[in-house]
Every structure is written in structure tokens, then in C-alpha cells.
Scaffold this active site. Structure first.
Site, short mmCIF file in Angstrom:
data_model
loop_
_atom_site.label_atom_id
_atom_site.label_comp_id
_atom_site.label_asym_id
_atom_site.label_seq_id
_atom_site.Cartn_x
_atom_site.Cartn_y
_atom_site.Cartn_z
NE ARG A 1 -33.77 20.23 23.32
CZ ARG A 1 -34.81 19.66 22.70
NH1 ARG A 1 -35.40 20.26 21.68
NH2 ARG A 1 -35.30 18.52 23.14
CB SER B 1 -29.04 17.97 27.60
OG SER B 1 -30.13 17.20 28.04
CD GLU C 1 -29.99 20.52 24.67
OE1 GLU C 1 -29.74 19.40 24.17
OE2 GLU C 1 -31.01 20.75 25.35
C1 LIG Z 1 -32.49 19.07 35.15
C2 LIG Z 1 -32.74 19.75 33.80
C3 LIG Z 1 -33.45 19.08 32.81
C4 LIG Z 1 -33.65 19.68 31.56
N1 LIG Z 1 -34.34 18.99 30.61
C5 LIG Z 1 -34.53 19.55 29.39
C6 LIG Z 1 -35.26 18.86 28.37
O1 LIG Z 1 -35.74 17.75 28.56
N2 LIG Z 1 -35.42 19.48 27.18
C7 LIG Z 1 -34.93 20.73 26.92
O2 LIG Z 1 -35.11 21.25 25.82
N3 LIG Z 1 -34.25 21.41 27.87
C8 LIG Z 1 -34.05 20.85 29.09
N4 LIG Z 1 -33.35 21.55 30.05
C9 LIG Z 1 -32.79 22.87 29.71
C10 LIG Z 1 -33.70 24.04 30.04
O3 LIG Z 1 -34.45 23.77 31.19
C11 LIG Z 1 -34.67 24.41 28.95
O4 LIG Z 1 -34.06 24.56 27.71
C12 LIG Z 1 -35.39 25.71 29.37
O5 LIG Z 1 -36.49 25.88 28.56
C13 LIG Z 1 -34.53 26.94 29.34
O6 LIG Z 1 -35.28 27.95 29.97
P1 LIG Z 1 -34.64 29.00 30.97
O7 LIG Z 1 -35.70 29.97 31.28
O8 LIG Z 1 -33.98 28.33 32.12
O9 LIG Z 1 -33.56 29.66 30.01
P2 LIG Z 1 -32.15 30.26 30.40
O10 LIG Z 1 -31.20 29.15 30.64
O11 LIG Z 1 -32.28 31.27 31.45
O12 LIG Z 1 -31.82 30.97 29.02
C14 LIG Z 1 -31.70 30.23 27.83
C15 LIG Z 1 -31.45 31.21 26.68
O13 LIG Z 1 -32.59 32.00 26.47
C16 LIG Z 1 -32.27 33.39 26.61
N5 LIG Z 1 -33.47 34.01 27.16
C17 LIG Z 1 -34.17 33.64 28.25
N6 LIG Z 1 -35.28 34.38 28.35
C18 LIG Z 1 -35.27 35.26 27.33
C19 LIG Z 1 -36.13 36.29 26.89
N7 LIG Z 1 -37.25 36.60 27.54
N8 LIG Z 1 -35.79 36.98 25.77
C20 LIG Z 1 -34.66 36.71 25.09
N9 LIG Z 1 -33.79 35.74 25.47
C21 LIG Z 1 -34.12 35.02 26.57
C22 LIG Z 1 -31.04 33.42 27.46
O14 LIG Z 1 -30.28 34.60 27.26
C23 LIG Z 1 -30.33 32.19 26.95
O15 LIG Z 1 -29.74 32.48 25.71
C24 LIG Z 1 -33.14 20.97 31.32
C25 LIG Z 1 -32.44 21.64 32.33
C26 LIG Z 1 -32.24 21.04 33.56
C27 LIG Z 1 -31.46 21.79 34.62
#
Ligand SMILES: Cc1cc2nc3c(=O)[nH]c(=O)nc-3n(C[C@H](O)[C@H](O)[C@H](O)COP(=O)(O)OP(=O)(O)OC[C@H]3O[C@@H](n4cnc5c(N)ncnc54)[C@H](O)[C@@H]3O)c2cc1C
Length: 315
Positions: free
Chosen positions: A184, A237, A307
Site C-alpha cells: 500500500r 481499510s 492506509e
Molecule cells: C469497501 C472498501 C474495500 C476496499 N478494499 C481494498 C482492498 O482489499 N485492497 C486495497 O488495496 N484497497 C482497498 N480499498 C481501498 C481502495 O478501494 C483502493 O485502494 C483503490 O484502488 C483506490 O482507488 P481510488 O480510485 O478510489 O483512489 P482514490 O481514493 O480516489 O485516490 C487514492 C490516491 O490516488 C491518487 N490518485 C487517484 N487517481 C490518480 C491519478 N490518475 N493520478 C495521480 N494520482 C491519482 C489520489 O490523489 C490519492 O492519493 C477498499 C475501499 C473500500 C471503500
């Protein structure tokens, strides 16, 4: 920026500009005050147009993917927020698949949903992305967070990452190792904001698999999540697992499973998730985080590190 005259976006049909835009509808936590400016960027062209405008107006930029790993401030964000995501039913244009014998190169735009991409790979009989099915969020966010599940992480099949360097204005393609990804963690996630790099696209090399088995596995992962994780408004998480412990187990053993501050609390389904039952604030989430860190430190001598990313309150 509020109170100043409205700015004009470059004329581009697929770039929509919102002002004083509530971030609570852009995060899975349903928390966050207004962004001065917000653009929905469903593809690279929209993203670049929005960035060009922000550069001309000297606005700081924050990128949201699915907003599933972000705690957005109650006081909102100054400058421009770019929501870099596209719905699954429109993501096909963001995916290119090249068959290379017993593997395939998947080139995917940052806006594509991770679940959609994982299912598309399974459906075409390519392995290595089934773990992403059921995770909210986008390829861009998953890359920056080095997301992972069921023993596989984004970095495992990442071949290249294409970024826009905001310092030089150049688009560059780097090998996946350039991100220095770990659990992560990536070099981009570690950068202070506003960050230098925007992820535009990644390529992944996926090994051949059995389509029926992969689809069954994807369904299994999605069903497992529905059973073991909260399904309402929540972030990802809250804490990284502090090896060899599990954050959720430590929080539960500390007696905090189900503990609430106002409408936000540690989920009764999985204690490492903080749920928002409606109207919760970032301040309440921060208070819960501090409570868990203190209690777990006192009881077990273990440090919990977040995280999820807290964007902090504006000054
Ligand atoms: C119910 C639930 C379950 C989850 N389970 C997991 C799991 O099992 N494993 C896991 O790893 N994660 C999990 N997550 C966390 C999350 O879903 C993942 O890490 C996901 O991949 C983040 O993607 P996002 O597009 O929502 O990122 P965001 O939350 O929108 O952004 C995350 C980071 O990336 C940056 N960012 C986003 N897009 C770009 C871009 N194009 N260029 C530069 N920076 C960017 C943002 O500024 C931020 O710093 C979970 C979340 C929830 C709500």
C-alpha cells in the site's frame, strides 16, 4: 478562491466544471466539504484540458479516482479537484488488449474502474487481475496506492506507468518499478501535495488463464467482500496491517469494534473499516483514528499507521 470572479474553462464538450462542489458525493465515505472547482474527467483528453486550465490559472490540483481511499476535509479543498473516473459501461474505450502468445498486454486508462478491468480480464481469459473485482476505485487510484487483495497487488503485473510530469509538462512512460511499490505504498503516494505526477495510463502483462475459472474466482471475491466487509458509506481499510498483526483484529481485541463517535464508527462487520451512518465528518473520523491508535498502543504496544489518505483541513 471563493468570492473571486468565475473562471472560464477551455471549450471542450467532455469537460464539465463545477464550482463550490461538495466532495461528500465524490468519496465513498460520503464526507467532505466543497472544492472551489471540480472537473469530471472521464478520459485523458478531459484530464489534460482540466490540467492545462489549472496551470494557466495557477490553481493547486488534487486528483480523486473513486475517492475510496481518501478522507476529504470538512473545510473542502482549495483549487481544482479532478475526478478521474469513468463508469464501467463507458470504460471500453480506455482498454487496449494485445495478445502476445501466453500473455497479454492490457493498456488501461487511469479512469477505468478496477472492478470493471478485473472482470474484463477474466472474461477474456487473462489471469492476474481477478483480485480487483469487488474493490471500489479506479486503475489510477489503485496504481498510486498499490492496491491489492487475495495475495496479489497492482505492482505484480505492472509493466509500465504513463504519467504527466507537472513540473516539466511532459508525458513520460516509466517501467512499473519506477513507482517503488510496496505494501500500500508508492513513491507517488509518499509525495507531499500538490503532487508532481498524474497517472494517465498503465500497462500490465497478464498470463493466460481459464476463462470459466477466472470468472468463478471473480464472483467468489465479490461475494466474499459482501459477506466480510461493510457495504454502506465507508473508506478503505483504515490502517495498514502492522506485520505480523491484523489491524482489524487489534481494534476488535481492544474493544473498539462497533465503537462510534456521532454517526461514524468502527464497523461491526470488519473493525478496520470506519463506516458513516449519515452526516459524519472528517473530524469525527480523525478522532476515531486517534482513539484506535492510542488504545492499541496502550494495550498491545503496536503502532497503527493509516492506509487511507487524510487530505487534511485547509489552512
Ligand atoms: C469497501 C472498501 C474495500 C476496499 N478494499 C481494498 C482492498 O482489499 N485492497 C486495497 O488495496 N484497497 C482497498 N480499498 C481501498 C481502495 O478501494 C483502493 O485502494 C483503490 O484502488 C483506490 O482507488 P481510488 O480510485 O478510489 O483512489 P482514490 O481514493 O480516489 O485516490 C487514492 C490516491 O490516488 C491518487 N490518485 C487517484 N487517481 C490518480 C491519478 N490518475 N493520478 C495521480 N494520482 C491519482 C489520489 O490523489 C490519492 O492519493 C477498499 C475501499 C473500500 C471503500
Amino acid at each position: 478562491m471563493r468570492g473571486s470572479p468565475p473562471l472560464a474553462l477551455p471549450t471542450k464538450p467532455d469537460v464539465k466544471l463545477f464550482t463550490d462542489a461538495p466532495l461528500s458525493i465524490r468519496t465513498t465515505w460520503r464526507i467532505g466539504g466543497p472544492a472551489d472547482y471540480l472537473v469530471l474527467a472521464a478520459d485523458r483528453a478531459a484530464m489534460l484540458a482540466a490540467l492545462e486550465w489549472a496551470d494557466a490559472e495557477r490553481l493547486p490540483v488534487t486528483i480523486f479516482g473513486g475517492g475510496s481511499n481518501l478522507l476529504a476535509p470538512d473545510g473542502g479543498l482549495r483549487g481544482l479537484v479532478i475526478c478521474s473516473r469513468t463508469p464501467g459501461d463507458r470504460a471500453e474505450n480506455l482498454l487496449k488488449v494485445e495478445e502476445l502468445g501466453d500473455q497479454a498486454r492490457f493498456t488501461v486508462g487511469a479512469q477505468a474502474p478496477l472492478t470493471w478491468t478485473g472482470r474484463a480480464a477474466a472474461n477474456l481469459g487473462w489471469a492476474g487481475l481477478d483480485w480487483g473485482v469487488g474493490l471500489p476505485g479506479t486503475i489510477g487510484g489503485a496504481t498510486v496506492n498499490n492496491a491489492g487483495a487475495h495475495g496479489t497487488e497492482m505492482k505484480d503485473h505492472l509493466e509500465t506507468v504513463t504519467v504527466l510530469d507537472l513540473e516539466t509538462g511532459r508525458i513520460e512512460t516509466h517501467p512499473g518499478t519506477w513507482l517503488e511499490s510496496a505494501y500500500r505504498y508508492t513513491a507517488i503516494k509518499a509525495m507531499p501535495r500538490p503532487r508532481r505526477y498524474i497517472v494517465l495510463e498503465v500497462s500490465m502483462l497478464l498470463p493466460k488463464g481459464d476463462r470459466a475459472e477466472l470468472l468463478a474466482l471473480a464472483d467468489h471475491h465479490a461475494e466474499f467482500r459482501d459477506r466480510t466487509q461493510p457495504t454502506g458509506a465507508c473508506g478503505g481499510s483504515t490502517f495498514a496491517n502492522p506485520y505480523p498483526h491484523y489491524a482489524g483484529k487489534l481494534i476488535e481485541d481492544a474493544g473498539l469494534k462497533g465503537f462510534m463517535i456521532g454517526p461514524v464508527g468502527f464497523s461491526t462487520v470488519h473493525a478496520n473499516f470506519i463506516v458513516n451512518e449519515g452526516g459524519g465528518t472528517a473530524a469525527q473520523v480523525r478522532e476515531l483514528i486517534a482513539t484506535a491508535q492510542q488504545t492499541v498502543r496502550d494495550r498491545f504496544g503496536v503502532e497503527l499507521h493509516t492506509e487511507i489518505e487524510d487530505l487534511g483541513e485547509p489552512e
